[in-house]
Motif scaffolding. Structure first.
Motif, PDB file in Angstrom:
ATOM      1  N   ILE A 129       0.304  -1.025   0.371  1.00 29.92           N
ATOM      2  CA  ILE A 129       0.298   0.005  -0.138  1.00 29.92           C
ATOM      3  C   ILE A 129       0.951   1.184  -0.121  1.00 29.92           C
ATOM      4  CG2 ILE A 129      -1.913   1.300   1.407  1.00 29.92           C
ATOM      5  CD1 ILE A 129      -2.703  -1.355   2.473  1.00 29.92           C
ATOM      6  N   TRP A 130       1.958   1.070   0.879  1.00 28.25           N
ATOM      7  CA  TRP A 130       2.659   2.641   1.205  1.00 28.25           C
ATOM      8  C   TRP A 130       3.187   2.744  -0.540  1.00 28.25           C
ATOM      9  CZ3 TRP A 130       1.945   5.801   4.675  1.00 28.25           C
ATOM     10  CH2 TRP A 130       2.926   6.971   4.782  1.00 28.25           C
ATOM     11  N   ASP A 131       3.710   1.101  -1.120  1.00 32.81           N
ATOM     12  CA  ASP A 131       4.727   1.545  -2.354  1.00 32.81           C
ATOM     13  C   ASP A 131       3.678   1.825  -3.131  1.00 32.81           C
ATOM     14  OD1 ASP A 131       6.497   0.913  -1.394  1.00 32.81           O
ATOM     15  OD2 ASP A 131       6.248  -1.297  -4.065  1.00 32.81           O
ATOM     16  N   ASP A 132       2.086   2.073  -3.529  1.00 33.54           N
ATOM     17  CA  ASP A 132       1.449   2.237  -4.190  1.00 33.54           C
ATOM     18  C   ASP A 132       1.952   3.894  -4.038  1.00 33.54           C
ATOM     19  OD1 ASP A 132       0.606   0.171  -5.192  1.00 33.54           O
ATOM     20  OD2 ASP A 132      -1.448  -0.469  -4.158  1.00 33.54           O
ATOM     21  N   LEU A 133       1.430   4.654  -2.564  1.00 34.23           N
ATOM     22  CA  LEU A 133       1.175   5.877  -2.704  1.00 34.23           C
ATOM     23  C   LEU A 133       2.628   6.751  -2.926  1.00 34.23           C
ATOM     24  CD1 LEU A 133       0.298   5.913   1.433  1.00 34.23           C
ATOM     25  CD2 LEU A 133      -0.902   7.171  -1.054  1.00 34.23           C
ATOM     26  N   LEU A 134       3.537   5.555  -3.094  1.00 35.08           N
ATOM     27  CA  LEU A 134       4.943   6.526  -3.593  1.00 35.08           C
ATOM     28  C   LEU A 134       5.478   7.369  -4.590  1.00 35.08           C
ATOM     29  CD1 LEU A 134       7.927   3.791  -1.987  1.00 35.08           C
ATOM     30  CD2 LEU A 134       6.775   6.457  -0.572  1.00 35.08           C
TER      31      LEU A 134
END
Length: 348
Positions: free
Chosen positions: A229-234
Motif C-alpha cells: 500500500i505504501w509502495d502505491d503511495l510513493l
C-alpha cells in the motif's frame, strides 16, 4: 569472493551482540548475492550480474534471518535461504518489468531493455531455480532435511500465490474492477505472500514452534500488505529519483492502485472523469503524461485518498506488530517490529 563458510562465520560474529539495534549482515548478504554461481564465461553471467546489481532493500532476506533468530535459531544456518528469497524477488521484478513495459529499474536499464525480452525471461527463470538451490545449501550448515523440505514447500506455494496475484492484477486492469476487496486479495497474493513465506521459512529452518511459525507468517502477511500500500503511495508522495517508481508507470499501465480506488469511491463525478481520462486516454507524449500525472495527484489529494491509503497501511503495520507479542522477547522481535514501522514511513 567470500565462501559460504566464511560468510556464515561473519554473520554469526555480527550477531555476537544481540542488543545492537541494526546488525551489520547486509554486507554478507550482498556478497552472497554476487557470488559466482554461473561461470563468468557463460553468456547468462553478465545478465544476472546486471539484474542483481539493483540497490534493493533486502527486505525479504532480512525477514528470514530475523525470524530465524526470533525463534532461537542461528543466522548463519539460514543465510543461503535468505539470499534465495532475494533471488526469487529479483526474478519477479524482471518479469514484472516485461509485463509493465517498464524500461528502467531503480535508475538503471531494466534487464529486458538492455538484453532483450527473451534473455530477460531466461534470467528470471534461472533466479527462480537458484532460490531452490539456495535452500538446499542450508544442509551444509547442518539444517535438517525435513526442515528444508518444509521451507521449500512454503516458498513454492508463495511462488504460486505470486503468479496468481500477478494474473489477478492483470484482470483488475483489464476489467477495470474497482473493488477494494479484490485489490487487497491481489496484493496479499502478489506481495505479502513472499513476505509471509520468508518469515515462516526462516522460523521453520530454525526449528521454531508451530505457534511461532504461524505468528510470523501472519506478521509477514500484514507487513507485506502495508508495504505494498505504501509502495502505491510513493509515486505521489515521494521523489521518483529516490523511489524508482514514477506515477507515470501506473497510469501508462492503467493500474488501479489503492489511492486510485479510494479516489473513485470518495470523489464525485468530476473526480471520476479526471481519473477516467488519465487511465483511458491515449498518452502520446511526455507533456500529456505529465499533465495527466498532475491532474491525478490533485484528485487524490482533494478526495483524501492519499491520507486514507496511508492510514490503511499504518493499520496493517500496527496489526502485524501486535502479532509478534506471541514470540519470546528478543532483539530480533524488536527489529521485526521496527521493520513494520519503517515500511510505512519511507521515501523509497
Amino acid at each position: 569472493m567470500m565462501s559460504i563458510k566464511a560468510a556464515t562465520a561473519q554473520v554469526e560474529a555480527d550477531y555476537a551482540h544481540p542488543s545492537s539495534a541494526v546488525p551489520s549482515y547486509e554486507h554478507e548478504l550482498r556478497l552472497e548475492l554476487t557470488r559466482d554461481r554461473i561461470p563468468r564465461s557463460d553468456p547468462l553471467h553478465s545478465v544476472l550480474e546486471h539484474a542483481l546489481n539493483v540497490p534493493g532493500k533486502l527486505t525479504r532476506p532480512t525477514l528470514l534471518i530475523e525470524s530465524a533468530l526470533a525463534v532461537g535459531g542461528a543466522a548463519g544456518d539460514v543465510l543461503p535461504a535468505a539470499v534465495g528469497t532475494e533471488f526469487g524477488h529479483v526474478a519477479s521484478l524482471i518479469h514484472d518489468d516485461i509485463i509493465d513495459h517498464d524500461d528502467e529499474r531503480r535508475g538503471q536499464p531494466a534487464v529486458h531493455a538492455r538484453y532483450g525480452v527473451d534473455t530477460a525471461i531466461v534470467a528470471g527463470d534461472a533466479l527462480i531455480f537458484q532460490l531452490f538451490r539456495c535452500l538446499a545449501e542450508c544442509r551444509k550448515a547442518g539444517v535438517a532435511d525435513d526442515r528444508i523440505v518444509t521451507a521449500l514447500e512454503i516458498l513454492a506455494d508463495c511462488g504460486k500465490d505470486l503468479c496468481r496475484g500477478q494474473q489477478l492484477e492483470t484482470e483488475i486492469g483489464r476489467r477495470r474492477l474497482r473493488s477494494l476487496h479484490v485489490y487487497l486479495e491481489m496484493i496479499e497474493l502478489k506481495t505479502a505472500a513472499l513476505f509471509s513465506g520468508a518469515c515462516r521459512s526462516g522460523a521453520v529452518l530454525a526449528g521454531g514452534r508451530e505457534e511461532w511459525v504461524r505468528a510470523l507468517g501472519t506478521y509477514g502477511s500484514g507487513l507485506g500488505i502495508a508495504f505494498q500500500i505504501w509502495d502505491d503511495l510513493l509515486p505521489y508522495v515521494g521523489d521518483p529519483a529516490a523511489t524508482g517508481k514514477p506515477a507515470a508507470s501506473d497510469l501508462r499501465n492503467r493500474r488501479l492502485t489503492l489511492p486510485i480506488l479510494l479516489a473513485y469511491r470518495n470523489g464525485g463525478l468530476s473526480a471520476a472523469e479526471v481519473l477516467d481520462a488519465a487511465l483511458d486516454g491515449e498518452i502520446t507524449d511526455d507533456i500529456t503524461l505529465e499533465a495527466a500525472v498532475r491532474a491525478v495527484e490533485d484528485v487524490l489529494r482533494t478526495t483524501g485518498a492519499i491520507d486514507a491509503s496511508a492510514d490503511m497501511a499504518r493499520g496493517y503495520a500496527a496489526t502485524a506488530k501486535q502479532v509478534l507479542e506471541v514470540l519470546p522477547p528478543s532483539a530480533s522481535r524488536d527489529r521485526l517490529a521496527g521493520l513494520a514501522d519503517r515500511a510505512v514511513d519511507r521515501v523509497s
